[in-house]
Design an enzyme around this catalytic site. Structure first.
Site, mmCIF file in Angstrom:
data_model
loop_
_atom_site.group_PDB
_atom_site.id
_atom_site.type_symbol
_atom_site.label_atom_id
_atom_site.label_comp_id
_atom_site.label_asym_id
_atom_site.label_seq_id
_atom_site.Cartn_x
_atom_site.Cartn_y
_atom_site.Cartn_z
ATOM 1 N N ASP A 184 0.855 -1.181 0.000
ATOM 2 C CA ASP A 184 0.000 0.000 0.000
ATOM 3 C C ASP A 184 0.894 1.236 0.000
ATOM 4 O O ASP A 184 2.119 1.122 -0.052
ATOM 5 C CB ASP A 184 -0.969 -0.016 1.207
ATOM 6 C CG ASP A 184 -2.326 0.570 0.829
ATOM 7 O OD1 ASP A 184 -2.347 1.739 0.390
ATOM 8 O OD2 ASP A 184 -3.343 -0.130 0.966
ATOM 9 N N HIS A 190 -2.710 3.064 -4.619
ATOM 10 C CA HIS A 190 -2.105 2.545 -3.382
ATOM 11 C C HIS A 190 -0.677 2.072 -3.647
ATOM 12 O O HIS A 190 -0.244 1.045 -3.136
ATOM 13 C CB HIS A 190 -2.965 1.418 -2.796
ATOM 14 C CG HIS A 190 -4.297 1.905 -2.305
ATOM 15 N ND1 HIS A 190 -4.455 2.506 -1.088
ATOM 16 C CD2 HIS A 190 -5.521 1.915 -2.882
ATOM 17 C CE1 HIS A 190 -5.729 2.850 -0.924
ATOM 18 N NE2 HIS A 190 -6.391 2.509 -2.002
ATOM 19 N N GLU A 192 -9.950 2.459 -5.485
ATOM 20 C CA GLU A 192 -9.723 3.883 -5.226
ATOM 21 C C GLU A 192 -8.710 4.521 -6.178
ATOM 22 O O GLU A 192 -7.707 5.083 -5.754
ATOM 23 C CB GLU A 192 -9.274 4.076 -3.765
ATOM 24 C CG GLU A 192 -10.314 3.560 -2.784
ATOM 25 C CD GLU A 192 -9.933 3.770 -1.326
ATOM 26 O OE1 GLU A 192 -10.811 4.148 -0.566
ATOM 27 O OE2 GLU A 192 -8.758 3.549 -0.967
#
Ligand code: TNX
Length: 753
Positions: free
Chosen positions: A188, A268, A332
């Site tokens: 991440d 990420h 995302e």
């Protein structure tokens, strides 16, 4: 004579501690006595590992040491005096199914697969009551198999790092709940945790960052030393070597748990880009490994060189993880990511693997065998099933275990939405609008443990269990057989067993909540617990309550300085030794603290991004929150730090005291940051503002603030006088501050005369 237990009748001697509830339980007569003379009998070598597992579990949990022998199917007939637990294989069972037969003479576990045998052993262990030494198991026949094949937990080892030993222990706990997919979130923005031989900087650089919050002392030192850091920069991080990963994967296989690795792309990716800046698409200097939370803007660059890098990485990943399913993240990202999804999907297919991604991957052209993990509610799962893609349900917020599980003060930091044990249990995987063929695309269910705010291993356990027991049951047991009151009856004894094995599970469902208000004798106290399970017993003599202490039956009128202790006990626990199912609540009342409310006992003015946060000062020694000064935990909506103390009688005026702390504003929230009110302070560091009956308009009082000392977690403000006025009023407290970072937070307010 035997009877098939009625639908909800299983919360009795038969399936008392069995979670998930088996498909079919038929009660028999008598009981099997298990003691040190009992022999474990293995008729098929496939069962050897499971036999050792059971023997080890019995030794660890009840100090009962059984022998294992190889025997033929008829051995128990020749050795009638030696009561046996026999493992055998037979064709015809479902993939994870088993049959467990208990008679006074023997226990027989039969299955077709190793997993089936294993689950039979788990059920047998769960049938034993909590406690040490010999025990009885009621005669019965259990026929069992799961409804869903994907019963998962995701652990985020990127935001905070957990030791290899801890990761293995989580897998072990999963197995004890018949959970079978461990989704390991390994990369991440805040850390790359997997050794990749071809790209050493991913871990020499990408696994380390400045701490976002104080370094958790509970996390074991990483196996590989951090590269020489700048002298004054404390470092936080760690990674798993390939050798360690193979060890974890082999251990998981022995527990019939599949490890699905996740390498998150194209978003990420900041830690990877910090290690190899050419992977990124932004201009400007390379970013550091992030020490902030939220949605970051660095993305993998959609160039052939990046794709070649990713293929190299996934080649090593596939070599380490035998899992058929490989997770590529996909969540995302502001931009279209079809390019990455399609390229990676082709690459994985070429190597005989299957792509899994978060529901953002569901776009036209998605490979028909890709698995969609539905997290933005359940619509992703529905759409995937319609499109003919397999799907796993993992919807926010219900299956997001970074949410707290009660409003009690015992909860560690996390998100403030309450997702109780019952909320998880009530989650229904069924989608009636799908045809049976479409429904078959729903592989199962998974809970996610995101660790931005879960910095210690002990807290990971707390946030995960017993809610994972509810995941296990909704994934395993047919919905018609599930019944919340019955589940609670089975979870309570399970908690006692957790303790016997050293798991730090949450007692939030059973813990006593005390609401204290001023009364004629001093204080009026009402007690309750979240589930209404059992009975609450309390004491005021300075000793912890026992099963023979006074039973709570209605509001207590206590002196203002009472020392109150209370705990939940199983109903009708007549024996004075019966153990409580919750920890003991201890409240020492005092006239001053009667008017004190912690930030989580106040109302937040809004619910933008509401979090429970710890101060970042390194000062506090107690990483576990056990010894030393406890770290305050601030309840705060970071979009609008503002609290309301309701119903204060101001007829005679009042004095208001407060403790405040400073929190770093380390959140990536994009343009939303502009919505946060800042720049409204009149003094350099800002003020606490007090308003009556509303949070707008001119403040009634203000208190200027001074920055805290570097090692201070909070500061107490001098008392503020509130002038007399008739009636009760809601007091609104919020801060004016010069800039976004840091943000002031309220720990508690005390209102007195
Ligand atoms: C969203 S869920 C994320 C994670 C966060 C989580 C909780 C998902 C696929 N992405 O990056 O950790 O919310 O804050």
């Amino acid at each position: 004579m035997s009877l098939v237990l009625a639908l909800f009748g299983a919360g009795n001697a038969f399936a008392a501690g069995v979670v998930p509830l088996p498909a079919e339980v038929t009660a028999g007569d008598g009981a099997f006595h298990i003691d040190a003379k009992t022999q474990v009998c293995v008729t098929d070598p496939m069962a050897t590992e499971t036999a050792h597992y059971l023997v080890d579990l019995l030794a660890r949990s009840r100090n009962l040491k059984l022998g294992i022998r190889r025997c033929t199917a008829g051995t128990h007939a020749i050795l009638p005096e030696a009561r046996t637990i026999t493992f055998s294989t037979a064709p015809g069972f479902e993939a994870e199914g088993y049959r467990l037969e208990v008679t006074p003479q023997r226990v027989a576990i039969t299955a077709t697969t190793g997993a089936g045998l294993f689950y039979g052993a788990v059920t047998l262990w769960q049938l034993l009551p909590a406690g040490a030494g010999q025990a009885e198991v009621s005669s019965q026949v259990i026929r069992d198999a799961p409804v869903y094949r994907w019963r998962g937990l995701m652990l985020d080892s990127a935001r905070h790092f957990q030791s290899v030993e801890f990761v293995k222990s989580m897998i072990d706990w999963m197995a004890l709940h018949k959970l079978n997919v461990f989704h390991w979130h390994l990369t991440d923005d805040q850390g790359w945790r997997l050794e990749i031989r071809k790209y050493p900087r991913l871990t020499s650089v990408g696994a380390w960052r400045t701490p976002a919050t104080p370094a958790p002392a509970a996390v074991a030192a990483p196996a590989v030393a951090a590269p020489a850091a700048g002298k004054h920069l404390p470092r936080y991080g760690g990674f798993y070597t390939q050798r360690q990963v193979r060890d974890v994967v082999a251990f998981a296989a022995s527990r019939h748990v599949q490890v699905v690795p996740e390498i998150d792309l194209p978003g990420h990716a900041q830690a990877a880009i910090a290690a190899y800046p050419w992977l990124g698409s932004a201009d400007g200097p390379p970013p550091p490994v992030s020490a902030r939370w939220g949605v970051h803007t660095y993305l993998f660059n959609p160039q052939p060189a990046t794709l070649a890098f990713l293929k190299d990485v996934f080649t090593e990943v596939m070599d380490l993880f035998p899992s058929h399913e490989i997770h590529i993240g996909g969540d995302e990202v502001g931009k279209d990511q079809t390019y990455f999804t399609q390229e990676m999907s082709r690459f994985l297919t070429l190597h005989g693997r299957r792509l899994v991604g978060w529901d953002e991957i569901l776009r036209p052209g998605l490979a028909h065998d890709a698995i969609v993990m539905s997290w933005r509610g359940t619509t992703g799962a529905h759409a995937a099933a319609l499109a003919g893609n397999d799907t796993v349900l993992s919807p926010w917020p219900t299956l997001y275990f970074d949410n707290q599980q009660s409003k009690l003060l015992i909860e560690p930091p996390g998100r403030m939405k309450v997702i109780s044990l019952e909320d998880v249990y009530a989650f229904d995987l069924r989608d009636e609008s799908l045809t049976p063929a479409q429904r078959s695309h729903v592989l199962g269910v998974q809970a996610n443990i995101w660790t931005e705010h879960i910095r210690t291993e002990e807290r990971v356990e707390w946030m995960t269990f017993p809610r994972a027991a509810a995941i296990a049951e909704i994934g395993w047991t047919a919905p018609e057989r599930r019944h919340w009151p019955d589940f609670v009856q089975r979870v309570a004894p399970t908690l006692a067993k957790y303790r016997s094995l050293g798991l730090h599970a949450a007692d939030s469902a059973f813990a006593v909540d005390a609401s204290v208000t001023p009364g004629p004798d001093g204080a009026v106290v009402t007690l309750s617990n979240q589930t209404g399970f059992g009975e609450i017993r309390y004491s005021t003599d300075g000793h912890d309550p026992t099963a023979s202490s006074a039973k709570y039956s209605g509001a207590l009128s206590l002196p203002a300085n009472a020392d109150l202790r209370a705990a939940t006990f199983p109903e009708g626990a007549a024996a004075p030794l019966a153990a409580p199912v919750s920890d003991v609540l201890h409240r020492r009342l005092s006239p001053a603290t009667l008017g004190r409310r912690g930030s989580r006992e106040l109302d937040l003015c809004s619910d933008g991004i509401s979090l429970l946060l710890e101060p970042s000062a390194a000062g506090a020694p107690a990483a576990h929150g056990r010894a030393g000064t406890p770290r305050p935990i601030f309840a705060i909506d970071i979009m609008n730090p503002c609290w309301i103390y309701r119903g204060v009688d101001l007829t005679r005026g009042a004095k208001l005291a407060a403790a405040v702390g400073e929190l770093p504003f380390n959140f990536e929230i994009g343009a939303d940051a502009q919505k946060i009110r800042v720049g409204d302070s009149r003094t350099p560091a800002g003020e606490l503002e007090i308003r009556l009956d509303g949070c707008d308009g001119a403040p009634t009082a203000t208190a200027p603030l001074t920055p805290l000392a570097a090692d201070a977690m909070e500061a107490q403000l001098p008392p503020i006088d509130l002038a007399p006025r008739p009636g009760r009023h809601d007091i609104c407290l919020r801060f004016a501050r010069p800039r976004l970072d840091p943000m002031w937070a309220l720990d508690w307010v005390e209102i007195g005369q």
